[in-house]
Scaffold this motif. Sequence first.
Motif, PDB file in Angstrom:
ATOM      1  N   THR A 221       0.835  -1.206   0.000  1.00 47.56           N
ATOM      2  CA  THR A 221       0.000   0.000   0.000  1.00 47.56           C
ATOM      3  C   THR A 221       0.870   1.255   0.000  1.00 47.56           C
ATOM      4  N   ALA A 222       1.957   1.224   0.806  1.00 47.52           N
ATOM      5  CA  ALA A 222       2.823   2.409   0.882  1.00 47.52           C
ATOM      6  C   ALA A 222       3.500   2.665  -0.461  1.00 47.52           C
ATOM      7  N   ALA A 223       3.993   1.599  -1.113  1.00 47.97           N
ATOM      8  CA  ALA A 223       4.673   1.761  -2.410  1.00 47.97           C
ATOM      9  C   ALA A 223       3.688   2.243  -3.476  1.00 47.97           C
ATOM     10  N   LEU A 224       2.477   1.709  -3.416  1.00 51.58           N
ATOM     11  CA  LEU A 224       1.444   2.116  -4.380  1.00 51.58           C
ATOM     12  C   LEU A 224       1.139   3.610  -4.240  1.00 51.58           C
ATOM     13  N   ASN A 225       0.979   4.055  -3.005  1.00 49.56           N
ATOM     14  CA  ASN A 225       0.681   5.475  -2.764  1.00 49.56           C
ATOM     15  C   ASN A 225       1.839   6.368  -3.212  1.00 49.56           C
ATOM     16  N   GLU A 226       3.055   5.900  -2.924  1.00 50.05           N
ATOM     17  CA  GLU A 226       4.242   6.679  -3.288  1.00 50.05           C
ATOM     18  C   GLU A 226       4.374   6.790  -4.818  1.00 50.05           C
ATOM     19  N   ALA A 227       4.195   5.658  -5.494  1.00 50.87           N
ATOM     20  CA  ALA A 227       4.319   5.631  -6.956  1.00 50.87           C
ATOM     21  C   ALA A 227       3.200   6.450  -7.606  1.00 50.87           C
ATOM     22  N   GLN A 228       2.019   6.341  -7.046  1.00 50.09           N
ATOM     23  CA  GLN A 228       0.864   7.082  -7.569  1.00 50.09           C
ATOM     24  C   GLN A 228       1.096   8.591  -7.445  1.00 50.09           C
ATOM     25  N   HIS A 229       1.533   9.007  -6.282  1.00 51.91           N
ATOM     26  CA  HIS A 229       1.799  10.421  -6.022  1.00 51.91           C
ATOM     27  C   HIS A 229       2.866  10.940  -6.998  1.00 51.91           C
ATOM     28  N   PHE A 230       3.901  10.129  -7.187  1.00 61.52           N
ATOM     29  CA  PHE A 230       4.986  10.511  -8.089  1.00 61.52           C
ATOM     30  C   PHE A 230       4.484  10.654  -9.531  1.00 61.52           C
ATOM     31  N   LEU A 231       3.817   9.609 -10.048  1.00 56.62           N
ATOM     32  CA  LEU A 231       3.434   9.636 -11.476  1.00 56.62           C
ATOM     33  C   LEU A 231       2.377  10.691 -11.766  1.00 56.62           C
ATOM     34  N   GLU A 232       1.489  10.924 -10.798  1.00 59.90           N
ATOM     35  CA  GLU A 232       0.433  11.906 -11.045  1.00 59.90           C
ATOM     36  C   GLU A 232       0.949  13.342 -10.895  1.00 59.90           C
ATOM     37  N   ALA A 233       2.226  13.483 -10.476  1.00 62.25           N
ATOM     38  CA  ALA A 233       2.907  14.781 -10.570  1.00 62.25           C
ATOM     39  C   ALA A 233       3.767  14.819 -11.841  1.00 62.25           C
ATOM     40  N   PHE A 234       4.442  13.705 -12.110  1.00 60.63           N
ATOM     41  CA  PHE A 234       5.376  13.639 -13.241  1.00 60.63           C
ATOM     42  C   PHE A 234       4.663  13.768 -14.597  1.00 60.63           C
ATOM     43  N   VAL A 235       3.585  13.028 -14.774  1.00 64.26           N
ATOM     44  CA  VAL A 235       2.910  13.010 -16.083  1.00 64.26           C
ATOM     45  C   VAL A 235       2.372  14.401 -16.462  1.00 64.26           C
ATOM     46  N   PRO A 236       1.570  15.065 -15.603  1.00 62.71           N
ATOM     47  CA  PRO A 236       1.086  16.394 -15.991  1.00 62.71           C
ATOM     48  C   PRO A 236       2.223  17.399 -16.190  1.00 62.71           C
ATOM     49  N   TYR A 237       3.274  17.300 -15.358  1.00 59.07           N
ATOM     50  CA  TYR A 237       4.386  18.255 -15.484  1.00 59.07           C
ATOM     51  C   TYR A 237       5.007  18.177 -16.876  1.00 59.07           C
ATOM     52  N   HIS A 238       5.251  16.956 -17.339  1.00 59.21           N
ATOM     53  CA  HIS A 238       5.946  16.818 -18.623  1.00 59.21           C
ATOM     54  C   HIS A 238       5.018  16.901 -19.825  1.00 59.21           C
ATOM     55  N   LEU A 239       3.724  16.736 -19.615  1.00 54.35           N
ATOM     56  CA  LEU A 239       2.789  16.973 -20.724  1.00 54.35           C
ATOM     57  C   LEU A 239       2.421  18.451 -20.820  1.00 54.35           C
ATOM     58  N   GLY A 240       2.766  19.220 -19.776  1.00 53.28           N
ATOM     59  CA  GLY A 240       2.512  20.654 -19.803  1.00 53.28           C
ATOM     60  C   GLY A 240       1.108  21.044 -19.404  1.00 53.28           C
ATOM     61  N   ARG A 241       0.342  20.123 -18.898  1.00 58.16           N
ATOM     62  CA  ARG A 241      -1.016  20.443 -18.452  1.00 58.16           C
ATOM     63  C   ARG A 241      -1.532  19.341 -17.543  1.00 58.16           C
ATOM     64  N   GLU A 242      -2.494  19.689 -16.707  1.00 56.80           N
ATOM     65  CA  GLU A 242      -3.115  18.655 -15.865  1.00 56.80           C
ATOM     66  C   GLU A 242      -4.387  18.171 -16.566  1.00 56.80           C
ATOM     67  N   PRO A 243      -4.443  16.905 -16.930  1.00 57.95           N
ATOM     68  CA  PRO A 243      -5.644  16.408 -17.587  1.00 57.95           C
ATOM     69  C   PRO A 243      -6.873  16.585 -16.687  1.00 57.95           C
ATOM     70  N   ARG A 244      -7.983  17.008 -17.286  1.00 60.46           N
ATOM     71  CA  ARG A 244      -9.228  17.191 -16.509  1.00 60.46           C
ATOM     72  C   ARG A 244      -9.669  15.886 -15.872  1.00 60.46           C
ATOM     73  N   SER A 245      -9.446  14.788 -16.606  1.00 56.49           N
ATOM     74  CA  SER A 245      -9.877  13.486 -16.087  1.00 56.49           C
ATOM     75  C   SER A 245      -9.040  13.059 -14.881  1.00 56.49           C
ATOM     76  N   LEU A 246      -7.818  13.589 -14.769  1.00 56.54           N
ATOM     77  CA  LEU A 246      -7.006  13.265 -13.595  1.00 56.54           C
ATOM     78  C   LEU A 246      -7.570  13.972 -12.352  1.00 56.54           C
TER      79      LEU A 246
END
Length: 259
Positions: A221-246
Amino acid sequence: MPVQKTSAILLRRVDYGDADLILTLFSETHGKIGVIAKHAKRSRKRFAGVLELFSNLSIQCRTRRQGGLAVLEEAQIIEPYAALREHILKTAYASYWAELVMVWTEDKQPLAPLYHLLCYTLGELNAGRQIDAQLNLAFQMRFMALAGLCPNLNYCCVCRTALENFKVTAAGFDLPRGGVCCLDCDQPHDTALCLSRGTIKQLQWIAEGDLSRVGRIRFSTAALNEAQHFLEAFVPYHLGREPRSLKFLRQIRPCATAA
Ligand SMILES: [Zn+2]
């Protein structure tokens, strides 16, 4: 007028007038395409029950000499993926993946590996064979790799020390540089993120391992939360926008997970 036949995932459908639908599909052979489905809303015979979001379809469409959207002539269901429209959390994950594909891909640029990734993750999400949140990690990691934006998880992006040689088992993550950094180089700032070495190893595995075996890995659970937090910051940052669906996924996830 050329006819195109392909299999495709329905990413978006929008009403057009009283009778028609405008569809965006991600196809195996032609990439992202926009088509108009004439009389799809009125006629019970044409496309009845076929043009549902996230379903995998076999389609035939005709491009028009004067340009504009191709006209959908035939559509049959390959996989309906009905569960994706029945459960709100599954709908939220599928919407997020569909939006990433919509935002990042160019029209009519074939990208078969991304098509197969989307088919696989939608299929697994529909079947409920894997933990939904882990599938979301796998989709994001592989999507970013295909987009040429894979995070560097192998060595410190400042001093280039290999992950194995970090003095502690935690690493920072530098969003602008797109890579992990050892704690000697880590500069705490607004976008500071932290990942344990175990989580990093699991992320590498789901990004690079055989896709059909991704379901065998189990995040704590801890690794899942950590990875989730990381990717949901990383993906919008590098796409240049926060997806509405996120945003929507983040809103409903706590309630849907608790239910
Ligand atoms: Zn360093």
